[in-house]
Structures are given as C-alpha cells and as structure tokens.
Design an enzyme around this catalytic site. Structure first.
Site, PDB file in Angstrom:
ATOM      1  N   THR A 182      40.855  31.643  48.573  1.00 35.23           N
ATOM      2  CA  THR A 182      39.791  32.497  49.104  1.00 35.23           C
ATOM      3  C   THR A 182      40.116  33.066  50.481  1.00 35.23           C
ATOM      4  O   THR A 182      39.432  33.983  50.937  1.00 35.23           O
ATOM      5  CB  THR A 182      38.472  31.720  49.199  1.00 35.23           C
ATOM      6  N   TYR A 183      41.126  32.565  51.147  1.00 33.97           N
ATOM      7  CA  TYR A 183      41.461  33.060  52.484  1.00 33.97           C
ATOM      8  C   TYR A 183      42.097  34.450  52.372  1.00 33.97           C
ATOM      9  O   TYR A 183      43.189  34.594  51.809  1.00 33.97           O
ATOM     10  CB  TYR A 183      42.418  32.123  53.208  1.00 33.97           C
ATOM     11  N   GLY A 184      41.393  35.440  52.885  1.00 37.48           N
ATOM     12  CA  GLY A 184      41.894  36.803  52.787  1.00 37.48           C
ATOM     13  C   GLY A 184      41.981  37.301  51.360  1.00 37.48           C
ATOM     14  O   GLY A 184      42.789  38.184  51.060  1.00 37.48           O
ATOM     15  N   GLY A 185      41.165  36.738  50.473  1.00 35.78           N
ATOM     16  CA  GLY A 185      41.203  37.157  49.072  1.00 35.78           C
ATOM     17  C   GLY A 185      42.538  36.918  48.393  1.00 35.78           C
ATOM     18  O   GLY A 185      42.946  37.667  47.507  1.00 35.78           O
TER      19      GLY A 185
END
Length: 254
Positions: free
Chosen positions: A52-55
């Site tokens: 989920t970090y930066g998609g």
C-alpha cells in the site's frame, strides 16, 4: 552502524532500518535507488515496505534498489489481506514488485487488531503464513500493530510469530512500561520475538511541540538524535525504522 539480533530469527540486523512508507510516485526513482544503495553500503540491512505504500511504488523502488544487493538485505513487507486467498494474491504481487523469489519477513499489516481481524488471522490467515514459511517463499512471519490491544496480546500468545512491528517512542510508551517491565513489547520478547519500531522519533509530533513551546531554548539542540537514542536505549528493541530521504539522512543515522 551497530547491529542487534532480531529475536529468535537469529538475524543480525542494523539497529536503524529503512522505512519505505513515505515513498510516493512523485519521488524520482533513480534518486531513491541511489540513496538506498548508499544506505546498504553504509551498513543498513533491514528494509521495510508494504504493497500500500505509494500504491506499490515503494516495493517497486526497493526491488530495483536491492537487485544487485539482495543477499545483503533483509526485506520486510506486509499483506493487507487476512484470508488465505487474499494473502496469496498480496504475496504474489509483492514478489513481482520486489523482483525477488522470497520475502525475508511477511507481516500482517494491522492496526489495533479488533476481534474480527484477530479471529480472521487465527482461523486461516496464520495457517497460510505458516504454509508460505514452510515452502520457503517467506523466511519469517510477523505483524505490525498500532498499539497494545487484546488482539495484539492474542497474536503474541500463539508463539507462532517471529517479529512484531509496533509504536514506541518518548511520547508513546504504553507498549513498554520500563518501570514495571510490562506491556506488549516485553510480552513479545518473552516469546523471543524480534521488535521493530515505527514512529521511532514521534513522526515530528514532539519536535513540533518543542518548537512551539521552547523555540529559542531548543534552537541548537538535535532533538531527533535525542529521540532516536531514547528509542534505542530500550534493549528490547532490535530495529528502529527511519524514513530516510537523502544520503545526508543516512550519514546522520550512521
């Protein structure tokens, strides 16, 4: 760089870890890769990220950065999914983005672990994690938690997890009461779990408070160093994650 042993894993990990939570699409990938290369060459070997970090961009950047340094890096990522099928899908995506065939540490990406979340992990999710570990796709398993809760205590009590990632800093000490030696951090250590810290320097909350109240008095004080040293003074802690943005940041923690 100083090193500590990550609980029962036996891994020797840098006491400062690289936290990839603030990598965003607008950040230049080559600059980030060069910075991570520099961090690894300076001795930082624990790298934390999540889909989920930066998609997904965080894992992609880290994958490119570790491609020629894989054996020198301990890479931790997470799954948002708690069910077996969702976990399998999340892991497949992470392996592709990280451009690797194994994950060193896989963690349930948790918050407060309310009853529903905890039951889902204990009734299928944990079994899938253990299967991935047995297959060699994952070396060690853990979970990240925002703080102490009944669910966190239940997960620790299983004895199945190798690592817990959690908050602990000068302003947030409920996870480890140093006076009574109680809390989820000491509980996890009793189960020989490695301890990885989030928000090691309070995510600027303390710094902002000090600036507002004592701007002149604290102008020449390195508050960040004080906060980081406080977190690392707890010998139950194995790794303190830091969101490093430049080679200068790496030099500061080295």
């Amino acid at each position: 760089m100083q090193y500590r042993t990550l609980g029962k894993t036996g891994l020797r990990v840098s006491e400062i870890g690289y936290g990839g939570g603030r990598i965003r699409l607008e950040h230049d990938i080559n600059a980030l890769v060069n910075m991570i290369h520099y961090a690894v060459d300076c001795g930082i070997n624990f790298i934390d990220t999540a889909p989920t970090y930066g998609g997904g961009y965080s894992e992609t950047v880290i994958g490119k950065a570790i491609s020629d340094r894989r054996e020198r890096c301990i890479v931790a990522t997470k799954t948002e999914a708690l069910d077996p099928d969702g976990i399998a899908s999340d892991v497949e995506g992470s392996l592709k983005r990280l451009d690797t065939d194994y994950i060193d540490v896989l963690q349930f990406h948790g918050g407060w672990f309310y009853e529903g979340e905890t039951n889902q992990i204990l009734n299928g999710g944990l079994e899938k994690y253990l299967q991935l570990k047995k297959e060699g796709t994952v070396r060690y398993i853990g979970f990240s938690a925002d703080g102490p809760s009944g669910g966190t205590e239940q997960l620790i009590a299983t004895g199945a997890f190798d690592i817990m990632q959690i908050h602990y800093n000068l302003m947030y000490q409920s996870t480890c009461d140093m006076f009574s030696k109680r809390g989820v951090i000491p509980d996890a250590v009793e189960h020989e779990m490695g301890i990885v810290l989030m928000r090691s320097t309070t995510s600027n909350v303390f710094q902002n408070l000090i600036t507002q109240c004592f701007a002149d008095e604290m102008a020449d004080v390195d508050v960040d160093s004080f906060l980081l040293n406080y977190a690392l003074s707890n010998l139950d802690v194995d790794v303190a994650l830091m969101s490093l943005h430049s080679k200068e940041d790496v030099d500061w923690v080295d």
